[in-house]
Design a protein around this motif. Structure first.
Motif, PDB file in Angstrom:
ATOM      1  N   THR A  14     -23.320  33.136   1.322  1.00  0.00           N
ATOM      2  CA  THR A  14     -24.158  34.137   0.676  1.00  0.00           C
ATOM      3  C   THR A  14     -25.018  33.467  -0.373  1.00  0.00           C
ATOM      4  O   THR A  14     -24.538  32.611  -1.125  1.00  0.00           O
ATOM      5  N   VAL A  15     -26.296  33.850  -0.439  1.00  0.00           N
ATOM      6  CA  VAL A  15     -27.224  33.369  -1.461  1.00  0.00           C
ATOM      7  C   VAL A  15     -27.806  34.600  -2.155  1.00  0.00           C
ATOM      8  O   VAL A  15     -28.422  35.442  -1.491  1.00  0.00           O
ATOM      9  N   GLY A  71     -16.126  28.051  20.395  1.00  0.00           N
ATOM     10  CA  GLY A  71     -16.213  28.406  18.982  1.00  0.00           C
ATOM     11  C   GLY A  71     -17.613  28.222  18.428  1.00  0.00           C
ATOM     12  O   GLY A  71     -18.525  27.742  19.104  1.00  0.00           O
ATOM     13  N   ARG A  72     -17.755  28.584  17.172  1.00  0.00           N
ATOM     14  CA  ARG A  72     -19.033  28.494  16.466  1.00  0.00           C
ATOM     15  C   ARG A  72     -18.895  27.532  15.294  1.00  0.00           C
ATOM     16  O   ARG A  72     -17.785  27.172  14.909  1.00  0.00           O
ATOM     17  N   MET A  73     -20.027  27.141  14.721  1.00  0.00           N
ATOM     18  CA  MET A  73     -19.994  26.248  13.572  1.00  0.00           C
ATOM     19  C   MET A  73     -20.913  26.782  12.475  1.00  0.00           C
ATOM     20  O   MET A  73     -22.019  27.232  12.754  1.00  0.00           O
ATOM     21  N   LEU A  74     -20.420  26.724  11.248  1.00  0.00           N
ATOM     22  CA  LEU A  74     -21.211  27.029  10.068  1.00  0.00           C
ATOM     23  C   LEU A  74     -21.348  25.729   9.294  1.00  0.00           C
ATOM     24  O   LEU A  74     -20.337  25.128   8.916  1.00  0.00           O
ATOM     25  N   VAL A  75     -22.593  25.262   9.087  1.00  0.00           N
ATOM     26  CA  VAL A  75     -22.843  23.982   8.432  1.00  0.00           C
ATOM     27  C   VAL A  75     -23.461  24.249   7.062  1.00  0.00           C
ATOM     28  O   VAL A  75     -24.486  24.934   6.960  1.00  0.00           O
ATOM     29  N   VAL A  76     -22.829  23.682   6.037  1.00  0.00           N
ATOM     30  CA  VAL A  76     -23.280  23.864   4.659  1.00  0.00           C
ATOM     31  C   VAL A  76     -23.525  22.496   4.038  1.00  0.00           C
ATOM     32  O   VAL A  76     -22.632  21.648   4.021  1.00  0.00           O
ATOM     33  N   SER A  77     -24.723  22.289   3.531  1.00  0.00           N
ATOM     34  CA  SER A  77     -25.061  21.039   2.859  1.00  0.00           C
ATOM     35  C   SER A  77     -24.225  20.893   1.594  1.00  0.00           C
ATOM     36  O   SER A  77     -24.081  21.840   0.820  1.00  0.00           O
ATOM     37  N   THR A 127     -29.730  25.147  -2.546  1.00  0.00           N
ATOM     38  CA  THR A 127     -29.623  26.470  -3.156  1.00  0.00           C
ATOM     39  C   THR A 127     -28.175  26.680  -3.589  1.00  0.00           C
ATOM     40  O   THR A 127     -27.250  26.210  -2.933  1.00  0.00           O
ATOM     41  N   HIS A 128     -27.976  27.432  -4.656  1.00  0.00           N
ATOM     42  CA  HIS A 128     -26.616  27.803  -5.050  1.00  0.00           C
ATOM     43  C   HIS A 128     -26.082  28.795  -4.019  1.00  0.00           C
ATOM     44  O   HIS A 128     -26.694  29.834  -3.774  1.00  0.00           O
ATOM     45  N   MET A 129     -24.958  28.452  -3.410  1.00  0.00           N
ATOM     46  CA  MET A 129     -24.387  29.282  -2.354  1.00  0.00           C
ATOM     47  C   MET A 129     -22.955  29.666  -2.691  1.00  0.00           C
ATOM     48  O   MET A 129     -22.230  28.898  -3.330  1.00  0.00           O
ATOM     49  N   ASP A 130     -22.566  30.848  -2.255  1.00  0.00           N
ATOM     50  CA  ASP A 130     -21.169  31.263  -2.283  1.00  0.00           C
ATOM     51  C   ASP A 130     -20.653  31.134  -0.858  1.00  0.00           C
ATOM     52  O   ASP A 130     -21.241  31.706   0.072  1.00  0.00           O
TER      53      ASP A 130
END
Length: 149
Positions: A14-15, A71-77, A127-130
């Motif tokens: 979430t942003v 499955g799926r993938m969520l990629v976060v820098s 970006t600041h992410m939760d």
């Protein structure tokens, strides 16, 4: 290039109150890019991660890959994966890639994963992410394209 790989039953980013990336069963990958990384590192890491046999088979043994379970993938820098905490109390980030290089290799990594047939969601770069997740297992692994660990 480094990654913290977590097997999840669900995860989202979430942003500013807006969900920008979300998956159900799959992998949450926190991805760090160093100043020395290239497209070869992104390709290697993508192949390694989608092929890791960390999902249970019918006997509950970790024997299936993300591809095997659809499955799926969520990629976060995550540039802080290159934080050096050996001296003092404030981490040094001098080994982390500059934003332009990191963003480019982050995008290449995501494209490599998608090119292997994995539905992929992302966070928002610089970006600041939760980040919320339900770690399934828990299973958490560290993967490094230079095989430093």
């Amino acid at each position: 290039m480094r990654a913290v790989v977590q097997r999840v039953s669900r995860a989202k980013v979430t942003v500013a109150g807006e969900v920008v990336g979300e998956i159900e069963r799959g992998l949450l990958v926190l991805l760090g890019v160093s100043e020395d990384d290239t497209q070869d590192d992104a390709s290697y890491l993508a192949e390694k991660i989608v092929s890791l046999r960390i999902f249970p088979d019918d006997d509950e043994k970790m024997n299936r890959s993300l591809l095997d379970v659809a499955g799926r993938m969520l990629v976060v820098s995550q540039f802080t994966l290159y934080g050096d905490c050996r001296k003092g109390r404030r981490p040094s980030f001098i080994k982390a890639a500059r934003p332009e290089q990191a963003d480019n290799l982050y995008r290449i990594f995501v494209a490599e994963v998608q090119g292997r047939g994995v539905p992929t969601a992302t966070g928002r770069f610089q970006t600041h992410m939760d980040v919320e997740l339900v770690n399934d297992g828990p299973v958490t692994l560290l993967v490094d394209s230079r095989k430093e660990f």
